[in-house]
Design an enzyme around this catalytic site. Structure first.
Site, short mmCIF file in Angstrom:
data_model
loop_
_atom_site.label_atom_id
_atom_site.label_comp_id
_atom_site.label_asym_id
_atom_site.label_seq_id
_atom_site.Cartn_x
_atom_site.Cartn_y
_atom_site.Cartn_z
CG ASP A 22 4.78 -5.46 -3.66
OD1 ASP A 22 5.52 -4.72 -2.99
OD2 ASP A 22 4.55 -6.65 -3.37
CE LYS A 25 0.49 0.76 -1.25
NZ LYS A 25 0.81 -0.52 -1.92
CE LYS A 27 6.55 6.46 -12.28
NZ LYS A 27 6.55 5.75 -13.57
CB ALA A 48 5.43 -0.81 3.41
CG HIS A 50 5.91 2.61 -0.57
ND1 HIS A 50 5.09 3.40 0.20
CD2 HIS A 50 5.29 1.40 -0.65
CE1 HIS A 50 4.03 2.70 0.58
NE2 HIS A 50 4.14 1.49 0.07
CB THR A 305 10.92 -2.82 -2.14
OG1 THR A 305 10.28 -2.58 -3.40
CG2 THR A 305 11.84 -1.66 -1.82
CB THR A 306 10.76 -5.52 2.29
OG1 THR A 306 10.10 -4.26 2.32
CG2 THR A 306 11.21 -5.88 3.71
NE ARG A 309 9.56 -12.99 0.34
CZ ARG A 309 8.60 -13.21 1.23
NH1 ARG A 309 8.39 -14.42 1.70
NH2 ARG A 309 7.84 -12.21 1.64
CE LYS A 337 6.60 -1.89 -12.06
NZ LYS A 337 6.81 -3.22 -11.53
#
Length: 436
Positions: A22, A25, A27, A48, A50, A305-306, A309, A337
């Protein structure tokens, strides 16, 4: 064709995560992919996630490489485990935005089935106090079957008889967990086989021996970018075992996951957040658990993303970053970030650890030792809002706000590698290459 291995240093590169995944990668791969003919993913599966933001559109990739929106060819290597239903959906979405994209899937990549997803949940229950925090996408059990030599590969989806035989083998291998499930019924396995066969018919036009293809494209002079999933600290050999993923995540995995020699890789780009985030259980020396953690989490959108959480968050950990850079043999760093930390008045960075009252210069591997380390911190002044500061795709280092520049200088001095890219915000345009 004869190839000169000393040519252009940008011709082949690997993008890898330097933390717990996370890191951004996706972007960074999207940002770089405009300069590459081919983008190859070499490990993991739908665990994963992305994310790529272009204008008002947000794209979330779980299987296809993040360069799918900009490059000409994307390859899913043999080191991946593929959920065929998810892959079909992703291809449909990306083709609407990049209709000329060629998608190639390794015939040797292993297949995630509904059985594997069921096993993922059941195995997590058995772990009890050592729960990992799996995404329940069936990734671990699929790799288990791969290395037990009983797995189902993409090429197997073209033959119904083979699918039935392998599903029966998988059932018998895991009968102790599957005997009380719907998969104990042969008719259910037959229906699953029919479903997988139909996916195979839909995906066969994308299947190929990708090791042959990648080397052929390289010999023709194409530029190739390799994209890794997760991060080095989740690697089963070099992460905090057992709180790791099921595939190797380091830069060298691009070799074993594609069949393309590391000797031909010209550059390794490591991606790290300006702080650290983590999904799931396991050691996290610099973790924050107060209101500040929530502030960073909300500002950075730190939700999986998955899985959706909330991610655990903490200060940047230089000892772990040094370790990751060493394992991955990183040439340069992309720092993401940076805008998230800008909201804080004071920012901390862990520069070393104490263990049982003594400062140490190594990363403890035993879980009980890691839980006892005390981070030692350096403090930095926050740099505020960056929306009016990072406006160009290329900037000289002296043009970057002074407080952020000091933060970057400290990281470079500690790590011994240059920060060549900084990223703020979600949009592709909020990415800056630092020129020196």
């Amino acid at each position: 064709m004869s190839v000169n291995y000393s040519e252009d240093n940008n011709r082949t590169a690997v993008v890898v995560g330097l933390q717990f995944g996370d890191e951004g990668k996706g972007k960074i791969t999207d940002f770089l992919s405009e300069s590459y003919d081919v983008v190859v993913r070499f490990n993991g599966g739908t665990n994963a996630g992305h994310t790529v933001v272009v204008g008002n559109e947000t794209y979330k990739f779980h299987l296809l490489p993040s360069g799918s929106l900009r490059t000409k060819v994307v390859v899913l290597g043999s080191g991946m485990v593929i959920d065929p239903q998810s892959l079909i959906s992703e291809i449909e979405i990306v083709k609407k935005n990049n209709s000329n994209l060629a998608v190639v899937v390794s015939s040797n990549a292993h297949v995630v089935t509904k059985i594997h997803k069921y096993l993922d949940v059941e195995e997590e229950k058995i772990r009890s106090s050592m729960v990992i925090g799996t995404t329940a996408q069936g990734i671990g059990p699929t790799y288990e079957d791969k290395y037990a030599r009983s797995g189902l590969r993409m090429i197997d989806l073209l033959d119904y008889k083979t699918i039935i035989e392998k599903l029966d083998i998988i059932y018998r291998m895991h009968e102790n967990l599957l005997s009380r499930s719907e998969f104990s019924d042969p008719s259910v396995r037959e229906n699953l086989a029919k479903e997988l066969y139909s996916y195979g018919q839909e995906l066969k036009k994308y299947m190929y021996y990708t090791d042959i293809l990648i080397n052929k494209l390289y010999n023709e002079g194409r530029t190739i970018l390799f994209e890794g999933a997760q991060g080095v600290l989740l690697d089963p050999d070099f992460g905090f075992y057992p709180y790791v993923t099921s595939s190797n995540t380091i830069s060298a995995s691009s070799y074993t996951g594609t069949g393309f020699s590391m000797r031909k890789i010209k550059k390794v780009i490591g991606v790290a957040k300006a702080y650290v985030s983590k999904v799931g259980a396991g050691p996290f020396p610099t973790e924050l658990n107060d209101d500040l953690a929530k502030k960073i989490r909300d500002a950075g959108g730190e939700y999986g993303t998955t899985t959706g959480r909330p991610r655990r968050v903490g200060w940047l950990d230089v000892p772990l970053l040094k370790y990751a850079v060493q394992i991955d043999d990183v040439d340069e760093i992309a720092l993401t970030k940076v805008d998230t930390l800008g909201i804080l008045h004071t920012i901390k960075v862990c520069y070393s650890y104490e263990l049982d009252g003594k400062q140490i210069d190594y990363i403890p591997k035993h879980i009980s030792e890691v839980s006892r380390v005390k981070p030692l911190y350096e403090e930095f002044e926050g740099w505020g809002d960056l929306s009016s500061s990072l406006l160009h795709p290329k900037m000289r280092k002296w043009e970057i706000p002074q407080q952020l520049r000091r933060y970057i200088d400290f990281i470079e001095e500690q790590i011994g590698r240059p920060v060549t890219i900084i990223s703020s915000g979600k949009d592709r345009s909020k990415t800056v290459r630092i020129e020196r």
